[in-house]
Design a protein around this motif. Structure first.
Motif, PDB file in Angstrom:
ATOM      1  N   MET A   1       9.966  38.928 130.500  1.00  9.34           N
ATOM      2  CA  MET A   1      10.850  37.990 131.203  1.00  9.34           C
ATOM      3  C   MET A   1      12.261  38.574 131.345  1.00  9.34           C
ATOM      4  O   MET A   1      12.736  39.301 130.477  1.00  9.34           O
ATOM      5  N   ALA A   2      12.868  38.193 132.429  1.00  6.75           N
ATOM      6  CA  ALA A   2      14.197  38.716 132.722  1.00  6.75           C
ATOM      7  C   ALA A   2      15.214  38.242 131.690  1.00  6.75           C
ATOM      8  O   ALA A   2      15.104  37.150 131.133  1.00  6.75           O
ATOM      9  N   LYS A   3      16.210  39.091 131.436  1.00  5.55           N
ATOM     10  CA  LYS A   3      17.260  38.745 130.481  1.00  5.55           C
ATOM     11  C   LYS A   3      18.572  38.418 131.194  1.00  5.55           C
ATOM     12  O   LYS A   3      19.363  37.630 130.710  1.00  5.55           O
ATOM     13  N   ARG A   4      18.787  39.070 132.306  1.00  6.60           N
ATOM     14  CA  ARG A   4      20.042  38.852 133.046  1.00  6.60           C
ATOM     15  C   ARG A   4      19.708  38.567 134.504  1.00  6.60           C
ATOM     16  O   ARG A   4      19.009  39.353 135.146  1.00  6.60           O
ATOM     17  N   ILE A  19      20.418  26.440 136.570  1.00 12.00           N
ATOM     18  CA  ILE A  19      21.177  27.163 135.534  1.00 12.00           C
ATOM     19  C   ILE A  19      20.643  26.850 134.127  1.00 12.00           C
ATOM     20  O   ILE A  19      20.219  27.765 133.425  1.00 12.00           O
ATOM     21  N   PRO A  20      20.600  25.552 133.704  1.00  6.82           N
ATOM     22  CA  PRO A  20      19.998  25.287 132.389  1.00  6.82           C
ATOM     23  C   PRO A  20      18.519  25.671 132.341  1.00  6.82           C
ATOM     24  O   PRO A  20      18.027  26.112 131.291  1.00  6.82           O
ATOM     25  N   GLU A  25      14.496  27.134 129.642  1.00  6.91           N
ATOM     26  CA  GLU A  25      13.036  27.177 129.812  1.00  6.91           C
ATOM     27  C   GLU A  25      12.539  28.603 130.009  1.00  6.91           C
ATOM     28  O   GLU A  25      11.426  28.931 129.624  1.00  6.91           O
ATOM     29  N   LEU A  26      13.365  29.427 130.645  1.00  6.67           N
ATOM     30  CA  LEU A  26      12.867  30.762 130.975  1.00  6.67           C
ATOM     31  C   LEU A  26      13.515  31.862 130.136  1.00  6.67           C
ATOM     32  O   LEU A  26      13.196  33.041 130.303  1.00  6.67           O
ATOM     33  N   GLY A  27      14.416  31.499 129.263  1.00 10.82           N
ATOM     34  CA  GLY A  27      14.979  32.455 128.307  1.00 10.82           C
ATOM     35  C   GLY A  27      15.918  33.498 128.899  1.00 10.82           C
ATOM     36  O   GLY A  27      16.091  34.580 128.322  1.00 10.82           O
ATOM     37  N   VAL A  28      16.529  33.204 130.020  1.00 12.85           N
ATOM     38  CA  VAL A  28      17.492  34.147 130.591  1.00 12.85           C
ATOM     39  C   VAL A  28      18.789  34.045 129.782  1.00 12.85           C
ATOM     40  O   VAL A  28      19.291  32.947 129.530  1.00 12.85           O
TER      41      VAL A  28
END
Ligand code: ARG
Length: 397
Positions: A1-4, A19-20, A25-28
């Motif tokens: 999963m993407a970080k940034r 944004i939230p 939910e997606l851990g960015v």
């Protein structure tokens, strides 16, 4: 999963909830909100701040109006690009630019993903995904609104959970997309095909029946296919577009009500207001007619529809559109001159044409005595021109 991730941000309920959602939910871990100013008329500083309040780490507003007109709007005029014969692609042209800005921002902030708030039913997701994929295929594309299954009320409730007070403006019974090229209205009441839009749907244009009783004239000067002057006065592209939108709009020009074939296979009813693009394309077509030979026009016209469809389908950066662009570019070298349009109660007509390198030769066409056309060649020409048809008739009866 993407970080940034860099998120295409508009300030609306959906992109704000992204944004939230991206973070929780997606851990960015790092979110850049990027709002592109294409002339949507919103105040952008509050939108920039709103993204920060919603939890973005960085919030940017990019003024892309000039780039939008120069790099997307005007090439589309040179191509006379109309989707399904009517839609001057005012919204569609914005997406490859937003895609470019997303990729540029992703590179600047070392992001591994690009996010947007489009749903899975529209064209815009197709355009953004394709653009990003064509420009940098290593970037992941995240579209929370394609993942979550929220109703409007659930989206708002979700945002509130994270302390976001969604700015739910007085709900309009339709959705609007506005930029410097024009305005789109869809959904809500417009989904009823039997409903004639009432005046409150329209914003850039006066109702044709209420437009001024006397016509207006506007002379558009082109240089190599690019609009350069209005009534003889040189203008920068953005100013020229704005003035044409105002003048055309005042006379009710550029209203379009069409049943549209979306990329994702559904038909949808869409309303557009595009006074400037309507006037520019009409004038440009006419100037081409004056300056380009018939065989070139006969090839260019059908290719314009292909070009328009490629743009609509989100393939701005694909080889097909680029190759067509090269063809268009070559033809535009000769498209210099002036066209005068008459605007009257929603209608547009060409009333005067001029070009230094006009292919209209009076001495060839006139019925006066100074005609240089050699009529004696006509008989032989017609004989040979009709030969294949005569042969066919003889063989097939
Ligand atoms: N249907 C039009 C198009 O595909 C307009 C889309 C407008 N986008 C929006 N998010 N409201 O080009």
């Amino acid at each position: 999963m993407a970080k940034r991730a860099v998120l295409a941000y508009s300030g609306g309920v959906d992109t704000t909830a992204c944004i939230p959602y991206l973070r929780h939910e997606l851990g960015v871990e790092f979110i850049v909100a990027m709002a592109a100013d294409l002339g949507q008329g919103d105040e952008l500083e509050p939108i920039r701040e709103k993204a920060l309040q919603a939890g973005a780490d960085v919030s940017l507003v990019v003024d892309a109006k000039e780039r939008f007109v120069r790099e997307f709007g005007l090439p589309a005029v040179q191509a006379n690009a109309l989707y399904d014969g009517h839609y001057p692609l005012t919204s569609a042209l914005g997406r490859p630019l937003i895609g470019e800005l997303l990729v540029e921002t992703a590179h600047a902030y070392d992001c591994d993903a690009v996010a947007h708030g489009c749903t899975g039913k529209g064209n815009d997701q197709v355009r953004l995904d394709l653009t990003v994929g064509l420009l940098d295929s290593s970037l992941e594309i995240v579209a929370p609104a394609r993942i979550w299954d929220f109703s409007r009320a659930e989206t708002i409730a979700y945002s509130e959970k994270y302390g976001i007070v969604p700015h739910v403006s007085k709900e309009k019974p339709w959705a609007i997309d506005l930029n410097v090229l024009g305005r789109n209205v869809e959904a809500g009441l417009i989904e009823d095909l039997g409903w004639e839009p009432t005046e409150e749907v329209w914003d850039l244009t006066t109702a044709p029946q209420d437009a001024p009783e006397s016509p207006a004239y506007v002379t558009i000067g082109f240089e190599r296919g690019l609009p350069a002057t209005l009534d003889g006065k040189p203008l920068a592209p953005l100013d020229l577009l704005r003035q044409l939108n105002a003048r055309g709009g005042q006379h009710g020009v550029g209203r379009i009500d069409m049943l549209e074939n979306r990329v994702v296979g559904v038909k949808s009813r869409e309303l557009y207001e595009a006074p400037a693009m309507t006037l520019l394309i009409r004038a440009h077509q006419e100037l081409e007619n004056l300056t380009l030979p018939a065989d070139v026009l006969n090839q260019k016209r059908p290719l314009e529809a292909v070009y328009g469809k490629a743009v609509y389908d989100g393939l701005w950066h694909g080889l097909l559109r680029k190759a067509l662009e090269a063809f268009v570019h070559e033809t535009q070298r000769y498209v210099t001159g002036e066209i005068t349009l008459k605007l009257y109660k929603g209608g547009v007509s060409v009333v005067a044409r001029s070009a230094e390198r006009s292919l209209y030769r009076h001495e060839l066409v006139t019925y006066g005595n100074d005609c240089t056309f050699d009529q004696s060649s006509a008989e032989g020409f017609i004989d040979i021109f009709g030969l294949p048809s005569r042969v066919w008739n003889t063989v097939n009866g």
